[in-house]
Design an enzyme around this catalytic site. Structure first.
Site: not given
Ligand code: 5RP
Length: 308
Positions: A203
């Site tokens: 991710k």
């Molecule tokens: C924390 C994470 C979060 O789950 C993620 O970044 C959250 O998603 P968004 O940025 O869309 O709120 O991995 O680091």
């Protein structure tokens, strides 16, 4: 006593027809074991090779985040629309009904807060607990270039090795410190290191320039975070661009649960990710679903456990 009369010579041996052997639908995943592939095929939709994950794990370092104050009320109604739920074990056990059938991507590192250095994490879930919770994947934060880079890569390695023993894939999440630029050069470095260290999917953030290079050089599926809340059309454009340039989906949180109409928004995101709907069309869908929800009233915000 077996019923021997029933044992007959079979007829359908299909002699001469080669045994079917299909390539697995996700990039870089063909050599994985069956259980690992089966779990990935729960997180990613085999029909589109994409996923819309709903990230609600923010509380693990920032407490009661806006929109997540009551996961039982605000998030449970969204679960039916997500392909997978990214969540901590504490929130899962306390606030999500076990009857829901969506795959869980279990937040598996932590150990710091917004009051301290964020990269100072440790592995925060035992693999046995991930199995007990029926996790379909485990998520590990990796801070390339951060003060605790080495330790966070060590966490990734530990979780990948433990997951490999049980057939549970690992999602590496690239945490980017405030001092680092979220450009293609940095994101390419971070995502590639995660994949090379054994992450089964990664991710990261979308970047305006050359995201296609980041996606191409990552040999496993890449999903993007939504980041800070944006106007809905902008968030849909970002998701569209990311998919267009090679992302295998989104793992979106604030841009869904912090909006005025989260159920409408997650459906619009699904249209972009799974149906390749153009952002303008998806935004129209969002507006019309939002209007419908306003007509049907606040009952849409009340958890309906029969749906998941
Ligand atoms: C924390 C994470 C979060 O789950 C993620 O970044 C959250 O998603 P968004 O940025 O869309 O709120 O991995 O680091």
């Amino acid at each position: 006593m077996p019923d021997l009369d029933d044992v007959q010579d079979g007829k359908n041996y299909h002699i001469g027809v080669p045994m079917q052997s299909n390539a697995f639908f996700l990039k870089g995943s063909n050599s994985l074991d069956w259980g690992m592939k089966n779990r990935l095929a729960r997180v990613f939709n085999p029909a589109t090779a994409k996923t819309v994950m709903l990230a609600v794990d923010h509380g693990y370092f920032q407490g009661p985040t806006t929109g997540l104050e009551r996961i039982d009320i605000s998030i449970v109604p969204l679960v039916p629309y997500a392909d997978a739920l990214m969540i901590t074990r504490g929130a899962l056990r306390t606030s999500i009904p076990a009857e829901m059938s969506k795959p869980v991507v279990l937040r598996s590192t932590g150990g710091q807060s917004i009051l301290k250095e964020l990269s100072n994490e440790l592995v925060a879930v035992d693999i046995e607990d991930a199995v007990r919770l029926n996790a379909s994947a485990m998520a590990v934060q990796v801070y390339i270039g951060g003060p605790h880079e080495h330790q966070s890569i060590g966490n990734l390695v530990k979780v990948v090795d433990a997951g490999n023993r049980q057939g549970i894939p690992t999602l590496a999440v690239t945490g980017v410190g405030k001092e680092l630029a979220r450009d293609a050069k940095y994101l390419g470095l971070a995502t590639r290191i995660c994949a090379e260290m054994g992450a089964h999917f990664v991710k990261t953030y979308f970047c305006e320039k050359a995201f296609a290079r980041v996606a191409a050089a990552c040999p496993v599926p890449l999903v993007i975070a939504g980041g800070k809340k944006l106007p809905e059309l902008e968030a849909l454009k970002m998701a569209y661009e990311a998919i267009d340039q090679g992302a295998a989906g989104v793992d979106m949180g604030r841009n869904i649960f912090q909006g005025d109409a989260p159920i409408a928004m997650i459906q619009a995101v699904r249209a972009v990710v799974h149906d390749r709907e153009k952002p303008d069309k998806a935004y129209e869908l969002y507006l019309s679903l939002k209007k419908d929800a306003a007509r049907t009233g606040p009952s849409a915000a009340v958890p309906n456990r029969s749906r998941s």
